[in-house]
Design a protein around this motif. Structure first.
Motif, PDB file in Angstrom:
ATOM      1  N   ARG A   1     -13.699   7.847 -26.602  1.00  0.00           N
ATOM      2  CA  ARG A   1     -13.298   6.446 -26.386  1.00  0.00           C
ATOM      3  C   ARG A   1     -14.258   5.459 -27.028  1.00  0.00           C
ATOM      4  O   ARG A   1     -13.857   4.406 -27.509  1.00  0.00           O
ATOM      5  N   SER A   2     -15.531   5.798 -27.045  1.00  0.00           N
ATOM      6  CA  SER A   2     -16.527   4.877 -27.611  1.00  0.00           C
ATOM      7  C   SER A   2     -16.291   4.625 -29.098  1.00  0.00           C
ATOM      8  O   SER A   2     -16.692   3.584 -29.619  1.00  0.00           O
ATOM      9  N   TRP A   3     -15.637   5.541 -29.788  1.00  0.00           N
ATOM     10  CA  TRP A   3     -15.373   5.360 -31.211  1.00  0.00           C
ATOM     11  C   TRP A   3     -14.384   4.232 -31.477  1.00  0.00           C
ATOM     12  O   TRP A   3     -14.312   3.726 -32.587  1.00  0.00           O
ATOM     13  N   TRP A   4     -13.608   3.854 -30.457  1.00  0.00           N
ATOM     14  CA  TRP A   4     -12.616   2.802 -30.666  1.00  0.00           C
ATOM     15  C   TRP A   4     -13.251   1.421 -30.825  1.00  0.00           C
ATOM     16  O   TRP A   4     -12.574   0.461 -31.166  1.00  0.00           O
ATOM     17  N   SER A   5     -14.556   1.306 -30.612  1.00  0.00           N
ATOM     18  CA  SER A   5     -15.237   0.032 -30.889  1.00  0.00           C
ATOM     19  C   SER A   5     -15.516  -0.129 -32.387  1.00  0.00           C
ATOM     20  O   SER A   5     -15.743  -1.247 -32.859  1.00  0.00           O
ATOM     21  N   LEU A   6     -15.469   0.942 -33.133  1.00  0.00           N
ATOM     22  CA  LEU A   6     -15.723   0.875 -34.570  1.00  0.00           C
ATOM     23  C   LEU A   6     -14.704   0.011 -35.325  1.00  0.00           C
ATOM     24  O   LEU A   6     -15.111  -0.780 -36.188  1.00  0.00           O
ATOM     25  N   PRO A   7     -13.399   0.115 -35.051  1.00  0.00           N
ATOM     26  CA  PRO A   7     -12.467  -0.774 -35.758  1.00  0.00           C
ATOM     27  C   PRO A   7     -12.739  -2.257 -35.497  1.00  0.00           C
ATOM     28  O   PRO A   7     -12.575  -3.089 -36.405  1.00  0.00           O
ATOM     29  N   VAL A   8     -13.173  -2.593 -34.302  1.00  0.00           N
ATOM     30  CA  VAL A   8     -13.503  -3.986 -33.999  1.00  0.00           C
ATOM     31  C   VAL A   8     -14.702  -4.416 -34.840  1.00  0.00           C
ATOM     32  O   VAL A   8     -14.717  -5.517 -35.408  1.00  0.00           O
ATOM     33  N   ALA A   9     -15.700  -3.545 -34.961  1.00  0.00           N
ATOM     34  CA  ALA A   9     -16.868  -3.858 -35.776  1.00  0.00           C
ATOM     35  C   ALA A   9     -16.476  -4.025 -37.252  1.00  0.00           C
ATOM     36  O   ALA A   9     -16.972  -4.937 -37.931  1.00  0.00           O
TER      37      ALA A   9
ATOM     38  N   GLY B   1      -9.207   0.147 -39.478  1.00  0.00           N
ATOM     39  CA  GLY B   1     -10.133   0.995 -38.736  1.00  0.00           C
ATOM     40  C   GLY B   1      -9.426   1.820 -37.673  1.00  0.00           C
ATOM     41  O   GLY B   1      -9.731   3.000 -37.483  1.00  0.00           O
ATOM     42  N   ALA B   2      -8.471   1.197 -36.980  1.00  0.00           N
ATOM     43  CA  ALA B   2      -7.726   1.925 -35.947  1.00  0.00           C
ATOM     44  C   ALA B   2      -6.884   3.046 -36.546  1.00  0.00           C
ATOM     45  O   ALA B   2      -6.805   4.145 -35.984  1.00  0.00           O
ATOM     46  N   VAL B   3      -6.282   2.783 -37.698  1.00  0.00           N
ATOM     47  CA  VAL B   3      -5.500   3.828 -38.370  1.00  0.00           C
ATOM     48  C   VAL B   3      -6.409   4.983 -38.787  1.00  0.00           C
ATOM     49  O   VAL B   3      -6.065   6.156 -38.614  1.00  0.00           O
ATOM     50  N   ALA B   4      -7.578   4.676 -39.327  1.00  0.00           N
ATOM     51  CA  ALA B   4      -8.518   5.716 -39.753  1.00  0.00           C
ATOM     52  C   ALA B   4      -8.998   6.555 -38.571  1.00  0.00           C
ATOM     53  O   ALA B   4      -9.009   7.794 -38.640  1.00  0.00           O
ATOM     54  N   ILE B   5      -9.359   5.904 -37.479  1.00  0.00           N
ATOM     55  CA  ILE B   5      -9.828   6.622 -36.284  1.00  0.00           C
ATOM     56  C   ILE B   5      -8.698   7.477 -35.706  1.00  0.00           C
ATOM     57  O   ILE B   5      -8.907   8.630 -35.323  1.00  0.00           O
ATOM     58  N   SER B   6      -7.511   6.922 -35.652  1.00  0.00           N
ATOM     59  CA  SER B   6      -6.371   7.650 -35.102  1.00  0.00           C
ATOM     60  C   SER B   6      -6.021   8.871 -35.945  1.00  0.00           C
ATOM     61  O   SER B   6      -5.750   9.944 -35.408  1.00  0.00           O
TER      62      SER B   6
ATOM     63  N   ARG C   1     -16.841  30.135 -47.542  1.00  0.00           N
ATOM     64  CA  ARG C   1     -15.435  30.529 -47.709  1.00  0.00           C
ATOM     65  C   ARG C   1     -14.627  30.359 -46.432  1.00  0.00           C
ATOM     66  O   ARG C   1     -13.418  30.488 -46.447  1.00  0.00           O
ATOM     67  N   ALA C   2     -15.286  30.077 -45.326  1.00  0.00           N
ATOM     68  CA  ALA C   2     -14.605  29.979 -44.031  1.00  0.00           C
ATOM     69  C   ALA C   2     -13.743  28.726 -43.954  1.00  0.00           C
ATOM     70  O   ALA C   2     -14.050  27.701 -44.571  1.00  0.00           O
ATOM     71  N   PHE C   3     -12.655  28.825 -43.194  1.00  0.00           N
ATOM     72  CA  PHE C   3     -11.835  27.651 -42.902  1.00  0.00           C
ATOM     73  C   PHE C   3     -12.436  26.990 -41.672  1.00  0.00           C
ATOM     74  O   PHE C   3     -12.623  27.647 -40.644  1.00  0.00           O
ATOM     75  N   MET C   4     -12.743  25.706 -41.775  1.00  0.00           N
ATOM     76  CA  MET C   4     -13.362  25.008 -40.656  1.00  0.00           C
ATOM     77  C   MET C   4     -12.560  23.781 -40.282  1.00  0.00           C
ATOM     78  O   MET C   4     -12.368  22.891 -41.103  1.00  0.00           O
ATOM     79  N   LEU C   5     -12.084  23.781 -39.051  1.00  0.00           N
ATOM     80  CA  LEU C   5     -11.505  22.572 -38.465  1.00  0.00           C
ATOM     81  C   LEU C   5     -12.614  22.055 -37.554  1.00  0.00           C
ATOM     82  O   LEU C   5     -12.716  22.432 -36.389  1.00  0.00           O
ATOM     83  N   LEU C   6     -13.459  21.244 -38.135  1.00  0.00           N
ATOM     84  CA  LEU C   6     -14.706  20.836 -37.502  1.00  0.00           C
ATOM     85  C   LEU C   6     -14.620  19.397 -37.043  1.00  0.00           C
ATOM     86  O   LEU C   6     -14.256  18.514 -37.806  1.00  0.00           O
ATOM     87  N   ARG C   7     -14.932  19.179 -35.774  1.00  0.00           N
ATOM     88  CA  ARG C   7     -15.059  17.836 -35.226  1.00  0.00           C
ATOM     89  C   ARG C   7     -16.409  17.779 -34.525  1.00  0.00           C
ATOM     90  O   ARG C   7     -16.649  18.493 -33.551  1.00  0.00           O
ATOM     91  N   SER C   8     -17.305  16.944 -35.023  1.00  0.00           N
ATOM     92  CA  SER C   8     -18.685  16.919 -34.531  1.00  0.00           C
ATOM     93  C   SER C   8     -18.787  16.488 -33.072  1.00  0.00           C
ATOM     94  O   SER C   8     -19.759  16.812 -32.405  1.00  0.00           O
ATOM     95  N   TYR C   9     -17.807  15.774 -32.588  1.00  0.00           N
ATOM     96  CA  TYR C   9     -17.868  15.291 -31.208  1.00  0.00           C
ATOM     97  C   TYR C   9     -17.349  16.321 -30.202  1.00  0.00           C
ATOM     98  O   TYR C   9     -17.354  16.067 -29.010  1.00  0.00           O
TER      99      TYR C   9
END
Length: 149
Positions: free
Chosen positions: A10-18, A46-51, A99-107
């Protein structure tokens, strides 16, 4: 059988406002209207990118693992290993195979590493960020059993 969406915190949703306020500050020198338009466009972009970044899904359906853009039949998958946060950090860092397939999300701190048993596929394993690695491993095992019968 299994469906997970890797939504952003949820905290990432402040990024589009910034982003919107930054664009408005840049455009304020042009005019007040340009700044207002910049604010709206910046927030929307920003909201489209985050979404879109948080729309990655992992599903086990109809005998296949669907992870982001990849669709792999469960017959081509081997052993699944649930990774703790420390193990997940190691497997996406020093232990990682390019060579690995990575669906990586740091959060997402935990992950599942699934070996690929297809000799025609050069991918050694799949690294999937997931909030419930044991549930995903169980769903893959159930799908494998269902594919055998």
């Amino acid at each position: 059988m299994y469906d997970e969406r890797l939504t952003v915190p949820r905290s990432w949703w402040s990024l589009p406002v910034a982003v919107g306020f930054t664009l408005a500050l840049i455009l304020i020198r042009v005019s007040g209207t340009a700044a207002l338009i910049g604010l709206v466009i910046g927030i929307a972009a920003g909201a489209v990118a985050i979404s879109s970044y948080g729309s990655a899904r992992i599903r086990v359906v109809q005998g296949s693992l669907v992870a982001g853009p990849a669709r792999i039949p469960v017959e081509a998958l081997g052993t699944a290993h649930a990774l703790s946060p420390a193990e997940a950090t190691a497997w996406r860092g020093p232990k990682a195979d390019p060579r690995a397939f990575m669906l990586l999300r740091s959060y997402v701190p935990t992950a599942l590493r699934v070996e690929v048993d297809d000799p025609a596929d050069p991918t050694p394993y799949l690294y999937l960020s997931t909030r419930s690695p044991m549930k995903l491993a169980d769903a893959l095992e159930q799908a494998r059993r269902g594919a055998r019968t």
